[in-house]
Design a protein around this motif. Structure first.
Motif, PDB file in Angstrom:
ATOM      1  N   GLU A  20      34.118  19.887 -35.978  1.00  0.00           N
ATOM      2  CA  GLU A  20      33.467  19.572 -34.706  1.00  0.00           C
ATOM      3  C   GLU A  20      32.612  18.310 -34.783  1.00  0.00           C
ATOM      4  OE1 GLU A  20      31.294  23.046 -33.598  1.00  0.00           O
ATOM      5  OE2 GLU A  20      33.096  24.309 -33.399  1.00  0.00           O
TER       6      GLU A  20
ATOM      7  N   GLU B 191      33.512  15.621 -36.344  1.00  0.00           N
ATOM      8  CA  GLU B 191      34.403  14.464 -36.396  1.00  0.00           C
ATOM      9  C   GLU B 191      34.820  14.084 -34.978  1.00  0.00           C
ATOM     10  OE1 GLU B 191      36.459  14.624 -40.776  1.00  0.00           O
ATOM     11  OE2 GLU B 191      37.583  15.517 -39.126  1.00  0.00           O
ATOM     12  N   ARG B 192      34.013  13.235 -34.380  1.00  0.00           N
ATOM     13  CA  ARG B 192      34.292  12.763 -33.027  1.00  0.00           C
ATOM     14  C   ARG B 192      33.818  11.314 -32.922  1.00  0.00           C
ATOM     15  NH1 ARG B 192      30.008  16.839 -31.761  1.00  0.00           N
ATOM     16  NH2 ARG B 192      28.079  15.717 -31.299  1.00  0.00           N
TER      17      ARG B 192
ATOM     18  N   PHE C 208      35.576   6.301 -34.920  1.00  0.00           N
ATOM     19  CA  PHE C 208      35.806   7.706 -35.269  1.00  0.00           C
ATOM     20  C   PHE C 208      35.532   7.889 -36.753  1.00  0.00           C
ATOM     21  CE2 PHE C 208      38.471  11.352 -36.460  1.00  0.00           C
ATOM     22  CZ  PHE C 208      38.065  12.273 -35.504  1.00  0.00           C
TER      23      PHE C 208
ATOM     24  N   SER D 179      41.165  12.755 -41.446  1.00  0.00           N
ATOM     25  CA  SER D 179      40.389  13.743 -40.694  1.00  0.00           C
ATOM     26  C   SER D 179      40.675  15.141 -41.222  1.00  0.00           C
ATOM     27  CB  SER D 179      40.747  13.675 -39.210  1.00  0.00           C
ATOM     28  OG  SER D 179      42.043  14.221 -38.983  1.00  0.00           O
TER      29      SER D 179
END
Length: 275
Positions: free
Chosen positions: A197, A199-200, A208, A216
């Protein structure tokens, strides 16, 4: 007649094997020792369990620093930018700053669990009133001695080593190797999902950021990728085992973790988290 200024003796526990062994080693040598732990509120359940085990052996409370202002507070302060080996704000804000605040302006001797065979030095503090000492280095203790201290005391190794994790620190520590992410996914899938969550896109730039360099967690958890990571890890373990004789399994796994990604091994600033 001038009053002699009291010197405080402080040992920082990370939840790792080295600081735990050092606490046991120094218990009777420095009875007035203070034991502290800088809590991020993002530790593994086993870390808290291990701290209780250590505290019971020591017969002293482990003082929790920073417990009311954990990782998420500083994450928001930094605008949603997750830390990395190039952006280690978590070490500064959650470990070093609370430690220095706890020390204040008192004269402090800080006990650090670097072993005799380790050729590295961790940043503890630049404050002139805080002096770092390294009892294991001074007394020539190596990894096998640390294992013996933990075994003979009954405290044992950190519980997370049972499922293959080699380091303490946050469950989403960016210094984890890929095999450790896979193990986290298998052992604590809910924590892996929580890590995802974060990783945005960073709101200020749109960049990113990922916990693991160049990949990711969504990509890493794909079945084909998981199997590839496991295969590569087995090959690495076998290669190290073939090179070394009379080596403990712990040493083999530790070597494998630290050599997986040579370009991402700058962990000097995070020894305070991992010892």
């Amino acid at each position: 007649m001038a009053e002699t200024k009291k010197v405080r003796h402080i040992l920082s526990l990370s939840g790792g094997k080295d600081s735990a062994a050092l606490a046991i080693y120094m218990r009777d040598r420095v009875p007035e020792m203070e034991y502290i732990f800088s809590d991020t509120n993002k530790e593994l359940p086993e870390t808290y369990e291990y701290l209780e085990r250590i505290s019971s052996y020591l017969g002293k409370e482990v003082i929790r620093l920073n417990a009311d202002v954990g990782f998420d507070h500083w994450y928001e302060m930094y605008g949603g930018m997750i830390p990395s080996n190039h952006r280690r704000w978590c070490t500064r804000a959650l470990k070093l700053k609370p430690f220095e605040q706890h020390c204040g302006n008192d004269e402090v001797i800080n006990y650090v669990g670097l072993r005799a065979e380790e050729n590295r030095s961790g940043y503890i503090s630049h404050k002139s009133n805080i002096k770092a000492v390294y009892p294991f280095k001074e007394d020539g203790l190596v990894l096998r001695d640390i294992e013996a201290i933990l075994r003979e005391s009954g405290v044992g190794m950190p519980p997370y080593t049972k499922w293959g994790r080699t380091r303490s620190g946050c469950y989403f520590c960016f210094y984890q190797q890929k095999i450790e992410w896979v193990r986290l996914k298998e052992t604590y899938p809910e924590l892996y999902d929580k890590a995802k969550e974060y990783e945005r896109p960073y709101e200020k730039t749109g960049n990113f950021f990922t916990w693991s360099q160049g990949e990711s967690l969504v990509e890493m958890e794909q079945p084909e990728r998981v199997e590839q990571i496991k295969r590569e890890h087995i090959i690495r373990i076998e290669r190290i085992k073939a090179r070394k004789e009379n080596t403990t399994l712990l040493e083999i796994f530790a070597d494998a973790e630290t050599t997986e990604e040579p370009d991402d091994d700058d962990d000097q600033g995070c020894l305070v988290c991992q010892l």
